[in-house]
Design a protein around this motif. Structure first.
Motif, mmCIF file in Angstrom:
data_model
loop_
_atom_site.group_PDB
_atom_site.id
_atom_site.type_symbol
_atom_site.label_atom_id
_atom_site.label_comp_id
_atom_site.label_asym_id
_atom_site.label_seq_id
_atom_site.Cartn_x
_atom_site.Cartn_y
_atom_site.Cartn_z
ATOM 1 N N ASN A 58 0.844 -1.190 0.000
ATOM 2 C CA ASN A 58 0.000 0.000 0.000
ATOM 3 C C ASN A 58 0.880 1.241 0.000
ATOM 4 O O ASN A 58 1.813 1.342 0.791
ATOM 5 C CB ASN A 58 -0.897 0.027 1.237
ATOM 6 N N PHE A 59 0.578 2.179 -0.885
ATOM 7 C CA PHE A 59 1.217 3.486 -0.902
ATOM 8 C C PHE A 59 0.174 4.508 -0.483
ATOM 9 O O PHE A 59 -0.880 4.621 -1.109
ATOM 10 C CB PHE A 59 1.735 3.836 -2.306
ATOM 11 N N PHE A 60 0.467 5.276 0.554
ATOM 12 C CA PHE A 60 -0.464 6.264 1.070
ATOM 13 C C PHE A 60 -0.158 7.615 0.442
ATOM 14 O O PHE A 60 0.965 8.103 0.523
ATOM 15 C CB PHE A 60 -0.357 6.355 2.595
ATOM 16 N N LYS A 61 -1.172 8.229 -0.172
ATOM 17 C CA LYS A 61 -1.008 9.524 -0.800
ATOM 18 C C LYS A 61 -1.416 10.624 0.176
ATOM 19 O O LYS A 61 -2.100 10.363 1.178
ATOM 20 C CB LYS A 61 -1.874 9.626 -2.056
ATOM 21 N N LYS A 65 -5.908 9.028 -0.375
ATOM 22 C CA LYS A 65 -6.140 7.832 -1.174
ATOM 23 C C LYS A 65 -4.957 6.878 -1.005
ATOM 24 O O LYS A 65 -3.880 7.272 -0.584
ATOM 25 C CB LYS A 65 -6.320 8.193 -2.642
ATOM 26 N N VAL A 66 -5.197 5.620 -1.332
ATOM 27 C CA VAL A 66 -4.192 4.580 -1.175
ATOM 28 C C VAL A 66 -4.040 3.837 -2.504
ATOM 29 O O VAL A 66 -5.031 3.450 -3.107
ATOM 30 C CB VAL A 66 -4.606 3.578 -0.069
ATOM 31 N N VAL A 67 -2.785 3.664 -2.948
ATOM 32 C CA VAL A 67 -2.512 2.837 -4.112
ATOM 33 C C VAL A 67 -2.253 1.436 -3.569
ATOM 34 O O VAL A 67 -1.299 1.216 -2.825
ATOM 35 C CB VAL A 67 -1.304 3.360 -4.916
ATOM 36 N N GLY A 87 2.860 -5.390 -10.622
ATOM 37 C CA GLY A 87 1.547 -6.009 -10.468
ATOM 38 C C GLY A 87 0.450 -5.012 -10.751
ATOM 39 O O GLY A 87 0.689 -3.848 -11.068
ATOM 40 N N ARG A 88 -0.764 -5.495 -10.627
ATOM 41 C CA ARG A 88 -1.916 -4.627 -10.863
ATOM 42 C C ARG A 88 -2.185 -3.811 -9.613
ATOM 43 O O ARG A 88 -2.197 -4.335 -8.504
ATOM 44 C CB ARG A 88 -3.147 -5.450 -11.198
ATOM 45 N N CYS A 89 -2.421 -2.529 -9.821
ATOM 46 C CA CYS A 89 -2.722 -1.660 -8.684
ATOM 47 C C CYS A 89 -4.109 -1.064 -8.851
ATOM 48 O O CYS A 89 -4.613 -0.912 -9.959
ATOM 49 C CB CYS A 89 -1.679 -0.562 -8.545
ATOM 50 N N VAL A 90 -4.695 -0.733 -7.709
ATOM 51 C CA VAL A 90 -6.007 -0.106 -7.670
ATOM 52 C C VAL A 90 -5.913 1.068 -6.707
ATOM 53 O O VAL A 90 -5.351 0.941 -5.616
ATOM 54 C CB VAL A 90 -7.084 -1.101 -7.170
ATOM 55 N N GLU A 91 -6.449 2.211 -7.107
ATOM 56 C CA GLU A 91 -6.465 3.369 -6.215
ATOM 57 C C GLU A 91 -7.775 3.349 -5.447
ATOM 58 O O GLU A 91 -8.859 3.391 -6.022
ATOM 59 C CB GLU A 91 -6.347 4.656 -7.026
ATOM 60 N N LYS A 92 -7.661 3.276 -4.114
ATOM 61 C CA LYS A 92 -8.841 3.174 -3.262
ATOM 62 C C LYS A 92 -8.830 4.294 -2.237
ATOM 63 O O LYS A 92 -7.805 4.902 -1.966
ATOM 64 C CB LYS A 92 -8.854 1.831 -2.525
ATOM 65 N N GLU A 93 -9.982 4.504 -1.633
ATOM 66 C CA GLU A 93 -10.085 5.455 -0.537
ATOM 67 C C GLU A 93 -9.534 4.798 0.728
ATOM 68 O O GLU A 93 -9.580 3.580 0.881
ATOM 69 C CB GLU A 93 -11.544 5.859 -0.293
ATOM 70 N N LEU A 94 -9.026 5.617 1.627
ATOM 71 C CA LEU A 94 -8.454 5.105 2.870
ATOM 72 C C LEU A 94 -9.507 4.389 3.707
ATOM 73 O O LEU A 94 -9.210 3.392 4.356
ATOM 74 C CB LEU A 94 -7.824 6.256 3.662
#
Length: 162
Positions: A58-61, A65-67, A87-94
């Motif tokens: 997880n990358f925290f922006k 938002k979180v990648v 790999g495949r990434c999805v941008e999601k809300e925290l």
């Protein structure tokens, strides 16, 4: 159709010489394999080694938002402080990932989580507070006192009917 117009159209469509298939658009093939090979070559120069056993990254922006990478391929070169994540990434809300990532949060992310929670509570409080005021009146007196008054009113109504 006129033969002259047909001959002009045929002359415009032909890409190659005589006997070649006629195509209107020449499609260029795009190869992404070259970029991947260049990247892998650069990583090999750094001496990266694959890391196993990593289930998610997880990358925290800064915007909350979180990648999120599920089952990524991770390579690392510790001596050059280089990490590569594939790999495949999805941008999601925290808020979508909160229960599972509480152990991963650092001090900066915890502060942003607090801000997010406060904003959520204020939004819920403002919306729910207005609705609650319309439906349920505030408690002014104690229940016992109101119950005694109700019984007195019922007794008075019963005597008035009789």
């Amino acid at each position: 159709m006129n033969n002259d117009k047909l001959a002009k159209l045929q002359a415009q469509v032909r890409i190659g010489g005589k006997g070649t298939p006629r195509r209107k658009v020449k499609k260029a093939t795009k190869s992404t394999g070259g970029d991947d090979r260049k990247l892998q070559g650069a990583l090999q120069k750094l001496g990266v080694q694959p890391l196993g056993g990593i289930e998610e990254v997880n990358f925290f922006k800064d915007d909350g938002k979180v990648v999120h990478f599920a089952n990524p391929r991770v390579q690392a070169a510790i001596n050059s402080n280089t990490f590569a994540i594939h790999g495949r990434c999805v941008e999601k809300e925290l808020t979508e990932l909160v229960p599972g990532i509480l152990s991963q949060l650092g001090p900066d992310s915890l502060a942003s989580l607090r801000k997010l929670a406060e904003a959520y509570q204020s939004a819920q409080g403002g919306a729910a507070g207005g609705e609650d005021d319309d439906e349920i009146p505030d408690l002014v007196e104690s229940f016992d006192k109101a119950e005694v008054e109700d019984k007195a009113e019922e007794k008075a109504e019963g005597e008035a009917k009789a």
